[in-house]
Structures are given as C-alpha cells and as structure tokens.
Design a protein around this motif. Structure first.
Motif, PDB file in Angstrom:
ATOM      1  N   CYS A 456      30.687  44.085  33.174  1.00 27.47           N
ATOM      2  CA  CYS A 456      31.171  43.270  32.063  1.00 27.47           C
ATOM      3  C   CYS A 456      30.036  43.128  31.043  1.00 27.47           C
ATOM      4  CB  CYS A 456      31.597  41.894  32.573  1.00 27.47           C
ATOM      5  SG  CYS A 456      32.042  40.734  31.268  1.00 27.47           S
ATOM      6  N   LYS A 458      29.704  41.185  28.674  1.00 23.11           N
ATOM      7  CA  LYS A 458      29.436  39.814  28.246  1.00 23.11           C
ATOM      8  C   LYS A 458      28.446  39.099  29.159  1.00 23.11           C
ATOM      9  CE  LYS A 458      31.768  35.524  26.934  1.00 23.11           C
ATOM     10  NZ  LYS A 458      33.052  34.804  26.835  1.00 23.11           N
ATOM     11  N   CYS A 459      28.463  39.417  30.459  1.00 28.27           N
ATOM     12  CA  CYS A 459      27.656  38.625  31.387  1.00 28.27           C
ATOM     13  C   CYS A 459      26.655  39.420  32.219  1.00 28.27           C
ATOM     14  CB  CYS A 459      28.574  37.822  32.316  1.00 28.27           C
ATOM     15  SG  CYS A 459      29.604  38.846  33.407  1.00 28.27           S
ATOM     16  N   LYS A 460      26.566  40.742  32.072  1.00 19.60           N
ATOM     17  CA  LYS A 460      25.638  41.520  32.888  1.00 19.60           C
ATOM     18  C   LYS A 460      24.192  41.101  32.601  1.00 19.60           C
ATOM     19  CE  LYS A 460      25.330  45.503  29.736  1.00 19.60           C
ATOM     20  NZ  LYS A 460      25.615  46.943  29.570  1.00 19.60           N
ATOM     21  N   GLN A 461      23.354  41.175  33.647  1.00 18.17           N
ATOM     22  CA  GLN A 461      21.961  40.767  33.510  1.00 18.17           C
ATOM     23  C   GLN A 461      21.020  41.835  34.046  1.00 18.17           C
ATOM     24  OE1 GLN A 461      21.206  36.991  35.371  1.00 18.17           O
ATOM     25  NE2 GLN A 461      22.453  35.829  33.916  1.00 18.17           N
ATOM     26  N   VAL A 489      27.302  39.417  37.070  1.00 15.92           N
ATOM     27  CA  VAL A 489      27.103  37.975  37.174  1.00 15.92           C
ATOM     28  C   VAL A 489      28.451  37.269  37.353  1.00 15.92           C
ATOM     29  CG1 VAL A 489      26.231  35.895  36.044  1.00 15.92           C
ATOM     30  CG2 VAL A 489      24.991  38.067  35.804  1.00 15.92           C
ATOM     31  N   CYS A 491      32.001  35.922  34.655  1.00 13.39           N
ATOM     32  CA  CYS A 491      32.346  34.974  33.597  1.00 13.39           C
ATOM     33  C   CYS A 491      33.864  34.927  33.469  1.00 13.39           C
ATOM     34  CB  CYS A 491      31.694  35.388  32.268  1.00 13.39           C
ATOM     35  SG  CYS A 491      32.282  36.980  31.617  1.00 13.39           S
ATOM     36  N   GLU A 493      35.701  36.107  31.139  1.00 13.35           N
ATOM     37  CA  GLU A 493      36.250  37.365  30.611  1.00 13.35           C
ATOM     38  C   GLU A 493      36.552  38.368  31.721  1.00 13.35           C
ATOM     39  OE1 GLU A 493      36.830  38.717  27.321  1.00 13.35           O
ATOM     40  OE2 GLU A 493      36.907  36.598  26.785  1.00 13.35           O
ATOM     41  N   ASN A 496      35.296  36.320  36.779  1.00 16.96           N
ATOM     42  CA  ASN A 496      34.138  35.984  37.619  1.00 16.96           C
ATOM     43  C   ASN A 496      33.782  37.060  38.639  1.00 16.96           C
ATOM     44  OD1 ASN A 496      33.483  33.347  36.553  1.00 16.96           O
ATOM     45  ND2 ASN A 496      35.412  32.650  37.465  1.00 16.96           N
ATOM     46  N   GLY A 498      32.194  40.024  37.457  1.00 13.76           N
ATOM     47  CA  GLY A 498      31.045  40.753  36.908  1.00 13.76           C
ATOM     48  C   GLY A 498      31.401  42.144  36.430  1.00 13.76           C
TER      49      GLY A 498
END
Length: 568
Positions: A456, A458-461, A489, A491, A493, A496, A498
């Motif tokens: 994703c 939007k939330c990858k780290q 991670v 979110c 979108e 949850n 990832g």
C-alpha cells in the motif's frame, strides 16, 4: 446562469480544436445527437474533459476524486442509497464545507431536495459519474455483519426452533430461504466481497460452526460468522440463485449467477461440495466490467516485454503461460490478445470458462457434459480459418498434439499449462506425448509467473530485513546496501493489511536455436535452464527482487512464491 457554450469552453481549454468543434456541430445538425455524445463517440474528449468544462460553465469547482477523508458517514447515511444512485449525487465535506457533488448540475430538483435534507449552508461541485458511483459503492454505510446477525436473531426469535448443530428439514429450509432476513444476509455476504475486492467466497461447514471467509489478494480473511443453524438456509438460497437442485445434497453441483452488485455486473461461479457436516460452497467472483490490462502495464521488465512483444508478432508457433492456479495466467493471455486484436486478424478462443469478454474475438465455452471438450472444440476451430487460437488450458496429450499441429499449419497458438518453471514446461510437454522435434519447431516462448501482493503506497515504511531473510534470498552486501526495503504497516485504505492488489513476477524463456537443439536431444530441464540463463533469462526470484528494489512489494512476499535456485 450558464456562461459560454460547452463546445467553446472545450476549445478555450485547448481540449479540442475549433475545426473539431465545427465537425461535431455539423454532425449534430444532421443526427440530432447531443454535442457531448458526438465528442465522446469521436474520442475527441474524455468524460473528465467534459466534466471539467461543465464545472467551468456553471462556475463550480471540479472534484476529480472522492477520498475517505471527504466522507462523513453520518451525513451520507441520512440519504437513501436509491436516491444517490438514481440522481448520481453524493454529499461530502469539501474544503471544510458541506458539498453536494453532482454529475449533472443542470438537474436542480435533486440538488434542492438533498440540500434541504442536509440543512444549513451547502455548496456544490461537479464530478464524473464514475467518480460519484465509485464513492457511493466504496463509502455508503451498510449494515455490518454484527448488526445483520443481531437483526436475524431478533426476527427469528433467537432461532428456528432448532439446536445449534441440528438438521433442518426441507420444509424449514424453504421457509427460511424465502424469509427476507436470509435473502438480505446472502446479499450482504456478496456485496461485502465485492466492496473488499475479494476473488472468492468460501462458506465452510464444521461440526459446531459455520465459517465464511473471503480470499483477498491471495490471502483468506474471515469476515462473517453466522450461527450454525442458518447453514441450510444460506446454502439453499445460493443454490436457488444458481438454479441448482436444493434437494440434492449427496453429489457436487456447479452453477452460475449473473447479478449486479454495487452498480457492477458480476459473474459468480458457484461450486457446492458435500462434506461431513453439510455442504461447502465456493464462489468465484468475476467483475464483468473489469478492464483487461495493457501488455506494457502488467509489470514485465523491459527485457521480458521485448521478447514477448517480438514473439506474439510471429505468424505461427506456440506461446505458453505457466504457473499454479490463481497466478494470473489468464490475465496475461488476455493482455496479449488485446494487443493482437485488430480488424484484419481472426481470433478464436476456447475456454473453461470464459472469464472476460473481448469485443472482436469469438470465444467458445467448454461444456464437458455436452461433449464440447478442449480437443473437440479445437478440431472445429481450425476449420474456422483463424489466425490466432487461444486454448484456455493445455491439460492433456490430445489437446497438446492438436495445438502443435495447428502451430505447424500456420496458426499462432496461445495457452496455459501447469508447471513450476519455464524450462520445466518442456519436460511436461514431452510427458504429454508431444515429440521433442515438434516442440522445438513450434514453441516460441514460455512465460512462467506468480502473483505477489503490492505494498500500500499510503502506509508502507522503510525497514531493514533480518539477516536470516537476506541470507535465504542470497543477497550480497553490495545489493543490500543500495536497496531500499519496505514493510507493510496497514491503514484504512488497505483494510489494515499493508497491501493493496497484486502484481505478477515473470520468468520468460525464448526458445532460440540453442534451446531448440537441447530439446531435440531430450536433455534434462536443468540443462535447458542453464542455457536460458546464459542467454539472459531472469528467474522468478530475480524478477521479484527487481520489484522489491522498485518498492512495489516486500522481500517476504517474493520469497513466499519463489525460491532461490543455484545454477552451476
């Protein structure tokens, strides 16, 4: 008050030229069609261009996308879903204000009615009908599974007079499946699956529980947990929808449901299997409105795309796509067909079953019960003067031999096959009874593929993988140092998880003269693999590592579907 005419605004925005506008106005006089319809028909503009011009004409802002942050669920839930769909409007929070987004700002009555319902100061904006419908489908608050279960419990008085694991006789089943709550529960299960982009629904019966799971991006997720006593009613309702025999519980049954869910035409393939504690139902969801990907947008590396593009232009031969069930083989084949689909080319397919329809291509459905097997269909197809033939699956020796003969007689044949790698496909064809010299002279390319989940965005780290994983992937310290690794991670979108969606990784082997000689010599698949790698073939795991380096997926995902092969 309308400003300029829509055509003049499009010219002002430099979307069309004055000459194109005059052409369309002239056609409008002769046909009576609307100017917008003619512009779209001639591909001079897109729906987005028209919506932008319309927003400018009525002096309203243009909304190109409705995000989750714009949606107020309490406000949206006050408006009947039917009203939103009928008038293509949606209330949102835009730039800090209550805003009604519409696809037709000239239709004032629904806007007035909706503004009265919302109360207070309201603004207006324009968007395309696709943007509005997508937002309605995505965000409209429906009953949750928990609320649905509570309502069922209330309406049937806490049960149907049965013990938790008890049997239900035929009369009770008929009463239950015709009851509105059960109908709505099944609709809820299907709708939730579509909203979450599930590929399959599994309804599984156990001794004391009924479990309903969705397959999303290749993984199974439990979403709905209805009481065991509703098992017979749910299964029977699905059987009725699929035109199956609800009285027959001893043998497997297969059916099909064509319905509209969330404004999408969805084809449901239903399989019912008798098990120890009741019937198990598996439903495959196929979105009929889904667009087939373009060949250069399905994640081929430049080297692999060049080989595939070159070989599909050849007038004859065989191109095979290999991989396990659910690895995206059909999507790859359809992408190739879309590229080859031209008015001067005759394309016929034989599939089990036809997943997506493509305009301009004749698609034949396999029907084993009626004697329409792959082999039988192929014998008839070759007499239909095709240039290109697609075979859904090369599953037996007869089909493989007919396909080989078709390739020898000047046809380009596309098909799928179940093998673990591109070189192993040669061994599989020989096992099917196809002579090595025929394989060498007809096989052009083998594409082996797997699917990995996409991170994703939007939330990858960024993170650093553990030593054990790096060692398993056999990555050198130099490669690790220059690679940025990401982890999922979770979110709103991506539910949850990832991950959002999947992408293929490939192993493309071109059958050149060197490999053709090895095939004729009946050498082991390992020798063919070594030769292919020497000629530039990228193994599945290496193509996966390319996707890791590009931030598309994770190292764990790649290692879960591919393995490092030592080549001596």
């Amino acid at each position: 008050m309308l400003k300029d005419k829509i055509g003049d605004i499009l010219v002002e925005l430099k979307v069309i030229s004055p000459e194109q506008l005059q052409e369309c106005l002239y056609e409008q006089k002769g046909t009576g069609k609307s100017l917008s319809h003619i512009l779209l028909e001639r591909h001079f503009v897109t729906k987005i261009d028209l919506a932008r011009a319309l927003a400018k004409q009525v002096s309203l802002p243009f909304v190109d996308r409705v995000t989750e942050q714009m949606v107020d669920l309490a406000m949206l839930g006050k408006v009947p879903l039917k009203f939103l769909r009928q008038h293509i409007v949606i209330p949102i929070m835009f730039e800090g204000q209550k805003t009604i987004v519409t696809a037709n700002p000239r239709d004032l009555e629904p806007l007035d009615n909706l503004s009265l319902l919302m109360a207070g100061e309201v603004s207006y904006a324009v968007a395309t009908d696709e943007v509005i419908n997508d937002a309605i489908n995505r965000y409209y608050p429906l009953e949750t599974s928990k609320e649905m279960m509570e309502e069922l419990k209330e309406e049937d008085g806490g049960g149907f007079g049965l013990e938790e694991g008890g049997d239900i006789d035929e009369k009770d089943i008929m009463e239950m499946v015709n009851d509105a709550p059960i109908v709505r529960l099944v609709n809820h299960i299907l709708l939730q699956a579509v909203k979450e982009n599930a590929s399959d629904i599994h309804i599984e019966s156990f001794e004391k529980e009924l479990r309903i799971r969705y397959r999303i991006d290749g993984n199974m997720y439990q979403r709905v947990i209805p009481p065991k006593r509703y098992q017979g009613a749910i299964v029977s309702r699905i059987k009725i929808m699929a035109n199956l025999n609800i009285a027959e519980k001893r043998v497997p049954q297969d059916g099909r449901i064509q319905i509209k869910i969330a404004d999408k035409a969805v084809d449901l393939r239903v399989s019912v299997l008798p098990c120890s504690f009741g019937e198990r139902v598996s439903i495959r969801l196929l979105d009929k409105g889904k667009n087939v990907f373009e060949l250069d947008k399905i994640n081929f590396s430049p080297r692999d795309l060049g080989i595939v593009t070159k070989n599909i232009q050849r007038p004859n031969g065989i191109i095979l796509v290999s991989g396990p069930t659910g690895s995206g083989k059909t999507t790859t084949l359809y992408s190739i067909l879309t590229r080859l689909n031209q008015p001067d080319v005759n394309i016929i397919t034989v599939e089990d079953s036809v997943e997506y329809t493509i305009n301009g291509i004749s698609q034949v459905q396999v029907n084993e019960k009626a004697g329409m097997t792959f082999a039988a269909a192929l014998r008839s197809i070759v007499r239909q003067d095709p240039d290109i033939i697609l075979i859904g699956e090369m599953r037996d020796g007869i089909t493989a031999q007919i396909a080989t003969q078709a390739a020898l007689t000047g046809h380009l044949v596309l098909s799928t096959i179940h093998t673990i790698s591109a070189p192993a496909t040669i061994t599989r064809l020989i096992d099917m009874g196809v002579e090595p010299f025929l394989i060498a002279s007809t096989l052009n390319t083998v594409i082996s593929q797997r699917l990995v989940r996409r991170l994703c965005d939007k939330c990858k780290q960024v993170y650093q993988p553990g030593e054990a994983l790096l060692k398993r992937a056999e990555l050198s310290p130099e490669v690790v140092k220059k690679t940025t690794f990401y982890k999922p991670v979770g979110c709103d979108e991506c539910l949850n998880t990832g991950y959002r969606g999947r992408t293929p990784i490939f192993e493309v082997m071109e059958v050149n003269d060197g490999i053709a000689k090895l095939i004729v010599q009946r050498v082991d698949a390992t020798v063919i693999k070594q030769k292919a790698i020497a000629d530039g073939m990228t193994l599945l795991v290496d193509d996966g590592l390319r996707c890791v380096a590009e931030g598309i997926t994770t190292l764990e995902e790649v290692m879960s579907v591919a393995f490092v092969e030592s080549v001596e």
